[in-house]
Scaffold this motif. Structure first.
Motif, PDB file in Angstrom:
ATOM      1  N   CYS A  24       0.864  -1.192   0.000  1.00 41.01           N
ATOM      2  CA  CYS A  24       0.000   0.000   0.000  1.00 41.01           C
ATOM      3  C   CYS A  24       0.895   1.235   0.000  1.00 41.01           C
ATOM      4  O   CYS A  24       1.827   1.330   0.807  1.00 41.01           O
ATOM      5  CB  CYS A  24      -0.921   0.009   1.214  1.00 41.01           C
ATOM      6  SG  CYS A  24      -2.042   1.421   1.274  1.00 41.01           S
ATOM      7  N   GLU A  28      -2.961   6.344  -0.910  1.00 42.06           N
ATOM      8  CA  GLU A  28      -4.017   5.406  -1.272  1.00 42.06           C
ATOM      9  C   GLU A  28      -4.981   5.240  -0.093  1.00 42.06           C
ATOM     10  O   GLU A  28      -4.587   5.324   1.071  1.00 42.06           O
ATOM     11  CB  GLU A  28      -3.434   4.049  -1.667  1.00 42.06           C
ATOM     12  CG  GLU A  28      -2.611   4.091  -2.944  1.00 42.06           C
ATOM     13  CD  GLU A  28      -2.024   2.729  -3.295  1.00 42.06           C
ATOM     14  OE1 GLU A  28      -2.273   1.759  -2.557  1.00 42.06           O
ATOM     15  OE2 GLU A  28      -1.311   2.636  -4.303  1.00 42.06           O
ATOM     16  N   VAL A  61      -7.295  -2.726   0.639  1.00 40.59           N
ATOM     17  CA  VAL A  61      -6.738  -1.546  -0.022  1.00 40.59           C
ATOM     18  C   VAL A  61      -7.713  -1.155  -1.126  1.00 40.59           C
ATOM     19  O   VAL A  61      -8.029  -1.967  -2.005  1.00 40.59           O
ATOM     20  CB  VAL A  61      -5.345  -1.821  -0.608  1.00 40.59           C
ATOM     21  CG1 VAL A  61      -4.835  -0.592  -1.346  1.00 40.59           C
ATOM     22  CG2 VAL A  61      -4.372  -2.212   0.500  1.00 40.59           C
ATOM     23  N   ASP A  63      -7.577   1.600  -3.379  1.00 43.46           N
ATOM     24  CA  ASP A  63      -7.035   2.156  -4.625  1.00 43.46           C
ATOM     25  C   ASP A  63      -5.815   1.377  -5.096  1.00 43.46           C
ATOM     26  O   ASP A  63      -5.056   0.825  -4.290  1.00 43.46           O
ATOM     27  CB  ASP A  63      -6.648   3.627  -4.417  1.00 43.46           C
ATOM     28  CG  ASP A  63      -7.800   4.471  -3.887  1.00 43.46           C
ATOM     29  OD1 ASP A  63      -8.849   4.512  -4.556  1.00 43.46           O
ATOM     30  OD2 ASP A  63      -7.644   5.072  -2.803  1.00 43.46           O
ATOM     31  N   THR A  64      -5.626   1.376  -6.402  1.00 44.19           N
ATOM     32  CA  THR A  64      -4.430   0.748  -6.982  1.00 44.19           C
ATOM     33  C   THR A  64      -3.315   1.755  -7.197  1.00 44.19           C
ATOM     34  O   THR A  64      -2.164   1.382  -7.409  1.00 44.19           O
ATOM     35  CB  THR A  64      -4.782   0.074  -8.319  1.00 44.19           C
ATOM     36  OG1 THR A  64      -5.368   1.055  -9.199  1.00 44.19           O
ATOM     37  CG2 THR A  64      -5.766  -1.063  -8.100  1.00 44.19           C
ATOM     38  N   ASP A  65      -3.646   3.045  -7.182  1.00 45.22           N
ATOM     39  CA  ASP A  65      -2.664   4.132  -7.319  1.00 45.22           C
ATOM     40  C   ASP A  65      -3.036   5.235  -6.333  1.00 45.22           C
ATOM     41  O   ASP A  65      -4.208   5.355  -5.931  1.00 45.22           O
ATOM     42  CB  ASP A  65      -2.670   4.699  -8.747  1.00 45.22           C
ATOM     43  CG  ASP A  65      -2.214   3.686  -9.779  1.00 45.22           C
ATOM     44  OD1 ASP A  65      -1.014   3.340  -9.768  1.00 45.22           O
ATOM     45  OD2 ASP A  65      -3.067   3.241 -10.587  1.00 45.22           O
TER      46      ASP A  65
END
Length: 596
Positions: A24, A28, A61, A63-65
């Motif tokens: 992570c 994010e 998590v 978000d990926t970015d």
């Protein structure tokens, strides 16, 4: 396994630590357990020292970015530190509500600019058209896009309209007010546009920006930059912090500078061609005129009455300004003279719409049956308010329109448009508070009369004379039409009145000399502290603050007291223990910081 520092909106000042088995990045969002449920938080870094046993795992998590860059988070931290509040709560106020619901959010990440720094320029002119023309030219030549902030939404809309044809349509964005869906659309448009130019009210300070973007803050001395709910912080300060973090150019402008800008940077004052003829009338020689057997509740000069009747009878508009709503000002016992005091902050109540209202904290209550001090049953008002003056004004003008215009009247846009249409067609008298000055953008009054200019400087605040001066200055210069401004006053030699002709350099030099001698901002910070109901008495905390070397002021009743300190970091460090999440059951204090 890593340990994440996570920001979760709430009054506590610190991050919360969670374990994570997945990768992570800072910026994010994560879904984390909290209490018996789950909350959306923002990862802002990593804990390198192992936390205590029992640290909980993140749930997911999201978000990926990264969806927020480090400069945005750092600017929020700077503001939270300066205004004694939570970084997460600052971000909650700024960002669309969908952000904290975990809904899809576009990636937003910026590269670091190393050791580069931004610049700050100043542009103060009395004439509004000169300022707006300067802003248009700066926006047109900005290489990395621009953000132009106005204290009022309607001002932003007019400036946005003036840029159509100057800035390509696909680059020009009017930031919405509060609609979450519209804000998300604007957020995406800014991120996809080439060198976007964003125009909006104070809330537009939250818009995403590029590195080295230009930020313009119009009327930077206005109080409208303060957030309207907890946590209370300055959106102007957030814009300035973002400009530094982005290594961009910050332009501060307006009719006059704030006290901090004047004392710290001594900006240049340039006079413009006079827009108003100013007449100062001594209220000591004015009379309580009678009209059709009704006596005016406030002394009105012969000149004010005759000029009002003359202009209204020819179809022109006249403004009577009294920044005091309701039937009367301070309510007192007729027997002992003791005012009716607000239990929350210790300020005397005023009468408004049949109820008592605190002019400082807004608390309301019904009028008591008797005086708590002596038992007297007759209460009286010390000064008349707008509601009491209206009937006598209507008698004076024999059926001509008399329109009220103050904080909550008119209550909606439809009613406001109807009243403006009547005034444009027939003329008439506008009887209002400071809010009435916004009408100068759409009406051209021949006369603006301050019925009791001294009342504007009698507010229970160290900033009262600045309030008065800024309002009087606005009545002289806002809008393009020439006008006559009449000031009824008993203290015509005061700097805030003399400064209308002598300029804001004269006003601020006189004002700051007195503030410095009394230890008021900007030479120190003034912190208003309200203890929660669960604390009981404030006396223990006041004693501790005094022992720690802080200068405190408490009226002796109520839950609100004031701390004066030039060292905000020291005060924040001392108060941190009262803003830990494990103190939630006791309640958290409410804090407001004043630095101007």
């Amino acid at each position: 396994m890593s340990f994440l520092k996570v920001l979760i909106p709430g009054p506590w000042w610190h991050e919360l630590t969670y374990e994570s088995d997945v990768v992570c990045a800072a910026g994010e969002r994560v879904l984390v357990p909290m209490g018996r449920g789950e909350r959306v938080g923002l990862c802002v870094g990593f804990e390198y020292e192992p936390p205590p046993a029992g640290t909980r795992h993140i749930s997911a998590v999201i978000d990926t970015d990264p969806v927020l860059p480090a400069d945005y988070i750092n600017a929020a931290r700077i503001v939270a530190s300066a205004f004694l509040c939570s970084t997460a709560d600052v971000l909650r106020t700024l960002l669309p509500s969908s952000f904290w619901r975990g809904e899809p959010f576009p990636p937003y990440c910026l590269a670091s600019q190393g050791n580069e720094s931004g610049t700050t320029d100043f542009f103060y002119r009395y004439n509004e058209s000169e300022r707006l023309q300067f802003y248009r030219e700066q926006v047109r030549t900005a290489r990395a896009g621009a953000l132009v902030l106005f204290p009022e939404r309607d001002q932003a809309k007019r400036f946005h309209k003036s840029l159509i044809g100057v800035i390509p349509k696909e680059r020009l964005i009017l930031w919405p007010v509060s609609n979450a869906q519209a804000m998300m659309k604007a957020w995406r448009n800014v991120l996809t546009a080439d060198r976007p130019v964003i125009v909006g009210g104070p809330g537009a300070a939250a818009a995403p920006l590029r590195q080295k973007a230009q930020i313009i803050v119009e009327e930077e001395a206005s109080l409208s930059w303060r957030s309207q709910s907890q946590p209370v912080f300055s959106l102007r300060s957030f814009a300035a912090a973002r400009s530094r973090e982005l290594c961009g150019r910050l332009i501060l402008g307006g009719r006059l500078p704030s006290s901090r800008v004047f004392s710290g940077f001594a900006p240049e004052e340039k006079r413009s061609q006079e827009n108003a003829v100013i007449r100062v009338i001594d209220m000591n020689v004015a009379s309580h005129l009678q009209y059709q057997g009704v006596q005016f509740p406030l002394p009105l000069s012969d000149l004010l009455i005759s000029e009002t009747v003359r202009h209204v009878s020819t179809g022109s508009c006249v403004f009577w300004i009294l920044d005091r709503r309701g039937i009367s000002g301070e309510i007192r016992c007729a027997d002992c003279g003791q005012p009716i005091i607000c239990a929350r902050c210790g300020t005397p109540f005023v009468m408004e719409k049949g109820r008592l209202r605190c002019p400082v904290c807004g608390s309301k209550m019904s009028a008591p049956d008797y005086c708590s001090n002596c038992g007297g049953r007759i209460l009286e008002g010390s000064l008349p308010g707008l509601e009491l003056i209206r009937s006598t004004a209507e008698n004076l003008l024999n059926g001509r329109p008399v329109v009220m215009w103050h904080g909550d009247d008119p209550a909606n846009l439809t009613e406001a448009r109807k009243r403006i249409a009547v005034l444009k067609k027939e003329g008439g008298l506008v009887l209002g508070s400071r809010r009435a000055l916004t009408l100068l953008d759409s009406l051209s009054p021949a006369l603006i009369a301050w019925l009791d200019a001294d009342a504007e400087a009698r507010r229970p605040s160290y900033m009262s004379r600045f309030y008065a001066y800024s309002m009087l200055l606005e009545s002289c210069w806002r809008g393009a039409s020439p006008r006559e401004v009449l000031l009824q006053t008993r203290r015509f030699s005061q700097p805030w009145i003399v400064g209308l002709q002598a300029g804001w350099h004269y006003f601020w030099n006189s004002e700051l000399k007195e503030r410095m001698s009394l230890g008021f901002p900007p030479c120190t910070h003034l912190v208003e502290f309200e203890a929660p109901l669960g604390w009981g008495s404030c006396e223990d905390l006041l004693f501790e603050l005094d022992e720690a070397g802080f200068n405190t002021l408490w009226p002796g009743n109520g839950r609100i007291f004031t701390v004066f300190t030039p060292q905000m970091a020291k005060l924040r460090h001392y108060l941190e223990r009262y803003f830990m999440i494990n103190r939630s059951r006791f309640g958290f204090p409410r804090i407001e910081v004043w630095s101007d």
